[in-house]
Design a protein around this motif. Sequence first.
Motif, mmCIF file in Angstrom:
data_model
loop_
_atom_site.group_PDB
_atom_site.id
_atom_site.type_symbol
_atom_site.label_atom_id
_atom_site.label_comp_id
_atom_site.label_asym_id
_atom_site.label_seq_id
_atom_site.Cartn_x
_atom_site.Cartn_y
_atom_site.Cartn_z
ATOM 1 N N ASP A 162 0.878 -1.251 0.048
ATOM 2 C CA ASP A 162 0.132 0.038 0.201
ATOM 3 C C ASP A 162 0.927 1.397 -0.109
ATOM 4 N N ARG A 163 0.800 1.957 -1.042
ATOM 5 C CA ARG A 163 1.710 3.173 -1.203
ATOM 6 C C ARG A 163 0.970 4.556 -0.639
ATOM 7 N N GLY A 164 -0.214 4.345 -0.744
ATOM 8 C CA GLY A 164 -0.935 5.687 -0.133
ATOM 9 C C GLY A 164 -1.052 6.481 -1.373
ATOM 10 N N LYS A 165 -1.397 7.721 -0.963
ATOM 11 C CA LYS A 165 -1.803 8.886 -1.984
ATOM 12 C C LYS A 165 -0.472 9.273 -2.526
ATOM 13 N N LEU A 166 -0.850 10.065 -3.832
ATOM 14 C CA LEU A 166 0.227 10.542 -4.595
ATOM 15 C C LEU A 166 0.550 11.867 -4.082
ATOM 16 N N GLN A 167 2.099 12.106 -3.626
ATOM 17 C CA GLN A 167 2.417 13.335 -2.876
ATOM 18 C C GLN A 167 3.453 14.139 -3.941
ATOM 19 N N TYR A 168 4.316 13.568 -4.649
ATOM 20 C CA TYR A 168 5.273 14.108 -5.319
ATOM 21 C C TYR A 168 5.338 13.560 -6.825
ATOM 22 N N VAL A 169 5.953 14.092 -7.566
ATOM 23 C CA VAL A 169 6.540 13.734 -9.001
ATOM 24 C C VAL A 169 7.916 14.172 -9.150
ATOM 25 N N TYR A 170 8.642 13.513 -9.807
ATOM 26 C CA TYR A 170 10.104 13.931 -10.207
ATOM 27 C C TYR A 170 10.561 13.468 -11.656
ATOM 28 N N ILE A 187 2.458 17.457 -5.203
ATOM 29 C CA ILE A 187 1.091 17.271 -6.102
ATOM 30 C C ILE A 187 -0.054 18.503 -6.212
ATOM 31 N N ASP A 188 0.536 19.536 -5.271
ATOM 32 C CA ASP A 188 -0.350 20.705 -5.282
ATOM 33 C C ASP A 188 -0.084 21.637 -6.411
ATOM 34 N N THR A 189 1.320 21.401 -6.911
ATOM 35 C CA THR A 189 1.707 22.559 -7.790
ATOM 36 C C THR A 189 1.321 21.766 -9.160
ATOM 37 N N VAL A 190 1.372 20.494 -9.040
ATOM 38 C CA VAL A 190 0.913 19.686 -10.391
ATOM 39 C C VAL A 190 -0.631 19.875 -10.578
ATOM 40 N N GLU A 191 -1.362 20.069 -9.743
ATOM 41 C CA GLU A 191 -2.921 20.473 -9.593
ATOM 42 C C GLU A 191 -3.148 21.899 -10.115
ATOM 43 N N LYS A 192 -2.389 22.854 -9.704
ATOM 44 C CA LYS A 192 -2.621 24.197 -10.213
ATOM 45 C C LYS A 192 -2.198 24.359 -11.675
ATOM 46 N N ALA A 199 -7.624 21.290 -20.976
ATOM 47 C CA ALA A 199 -7.732 19.845 -20.952
ATOM 48 C C ALA A 199 -7.968 19.292 -19.381
ATOM 49 N N ALA A 200 -7.950 20.148 -18.603
ATOM 50 C CA ALA A 200 -8.062 19.819 -17.055
ATOM 51 C C ALA A 200 -9.163 18.465 -16.910
ATOM 52 N N ASP A 201 -10.273 18.661 -17.465
ATOM 53 C CA ASP A 201 -11.342 17.718 -16.879
ATOM 54 C C ASP A 201 -11.657 16.821 -18.161
ATOM 55 N N ASN A 202 -10.681 16.718 -19.005
ATOM 56 C CA ASN A 202 -11.010 15.935 -20.390
ATOM 57 C C ASN A 202 -9.836 15.382 -20.953
ATOM 58 N N GLY A 203 -9.945 14.337 -21.382
ATOM 59 C CA GLY A 203 -8.653 13.713 -21.948
ATOM 60 C C GLY A 203 -7.605 12.970 -21.141
ATOM 61 N N PRO A 204 -6.462 13.379 -21.615
ATOM 62 C CA PRO A 204 -5.414 12.334 -20.619
ATOM 63 C C PRO A 204 -5.273 12.775 -19.308
ATOM 64 N N TRP A 205 -5.595 14.107 -18.948
ATOM 65 C CA TRP A 205 -5.694 14.260 -17.296
ATOM 66 C C TRP A 205 -6.698 13.509 -16.524
ATOM 67 N N VAL A 206 -7.694 13.082 -17.445
ATOM 68 C CA VAL A 206 -8.632 12.033 -16.763
ATOM 69 C C VAL A 206 -8.374 10.739 -16.743
ATOM 70 N N THR A 207 -7.890 10.408 -18.261
ATOM 71 C CA THR A 207 -7.834 8.779 -18.362
ATOM 72 C C THR A 207 -6.030 8.375 -17.923
ATOM 73 N N ASP A 208 -5.027 9.408 -18.017
ATOM 74 C CA ASP A 208 -3.687 9.094 -17.716
ATOM 75 C C ASP A 208 -3.038 10.156 -16.766
ATOM 76 N N TYR A 209 -3.441 10.201 -15.621
ATOM 77 C CA TYR A 209 -3.360 11.372 -14.728
ATOM 78 C C TYR A 209 -1.952 11.365 -14.469
ATOM 79 N N GLU A 210 -1.321 10.163 -13.957
ATOM 80 C CA GLU A 210 0.223 10.101 -13.627
ATOM 81 C C GLU A 210 1.271 10.443 -14.688
ATOM 82 N N GLU A 211 0.656 9.748 -15.746
ATOM 83 C CA GLU A 211 1.540 10.188 -16.872
ATOM 84 C C GLU A 211 1.560 11.439 -17.276
#
Length: 302
Positions: A162-170, A187-192, A199-211
């Motif tokens: 169990d890795r928990g919630k996404l916090q950072y990306v590098y 993750i807060d900066t990524v969200e901003k 495309a915030a609520d459409n396309g790859p931000w919905v289907t491939d968020y981590e990518e």
Amino acid sequence: MATNQSVKNQLAKKNGNGGGNQPASPAQTIAVYLKKMGPEIEKALPKHMDADRMARIALTTIRTNPQLLECTVPSLMGAVMQAAQLGLEPGLIGHCYFVPFWNNKKKQREVQFIIGYKGMIDLARRSGHIESIYAHCVYENDEFEYELGLHPKLVHKPALKDRGKLQYVYAVAHFKDGGYQFEIMDIDTVEKIRKRSKAADNGPWVTDYEEMAKKTVLRRMWKYLPISVEVQQQAAQDETVRRDVSADPEPVYDDVIDITVQDSADEEEEQAQIEPEQKKQQDDKTVDDQELDDLFKQAENQ
């Protein structure tokens, strides 16, 4: 470029329906354009890529998203040409995406071209100066620490369960001369950044968020990489619309909004009028290899 209706009429006549009782479907119209664009696609593609494969991948990508079939054909063909010129394949591989938008100024749906994480990696490697480049997501139960200053340091040990919630990306890039560069975002900066995207609520931000999160931090690191002006210009085509195959890519932020947003009662009324026709078209959207063969055979005979 011919209009959508003229191509549909040509297909109807070819099928023996001169009266237009059975007009061409949107997918047939797209197949005709892709077939006619074949020589131009072949010229644009890198030598190791095949024009017929690109056309088939593009058609499959378009047919599997009903909203793309509602977009203008010129913007669809423009997105295909952008993918061809950059040597990136659209769809599940994650090189690039075709995302439909409602152009509020022109009152029509168009296609935004978005480079994916794997596409950004591919473009960066073309510089010839990068040994390896990658990005990872960090979750709350991972072991993660980093230091900046004279001796930068980054350590990431993913949790096994169990890795928990996404916090950072590098993102990390190792150069052929022995140097390296890394960039970290919470993750807060990524969200901003996501929320500023059309495309915030459409396309790859919905289907491939981590990518998309990994692509975001990679773009932040981009300015520190030894990349040629040509590759920089290619990356600048990210999140743009080409309204025709011969037009220059244009940013979408001044006049395009997400198609999921209804801005006025007039648009809602217009949507209600076209929904029956859309439903009729959606009933025949499932694609297989035989259907693709039939579509391209029809296009060959035009």
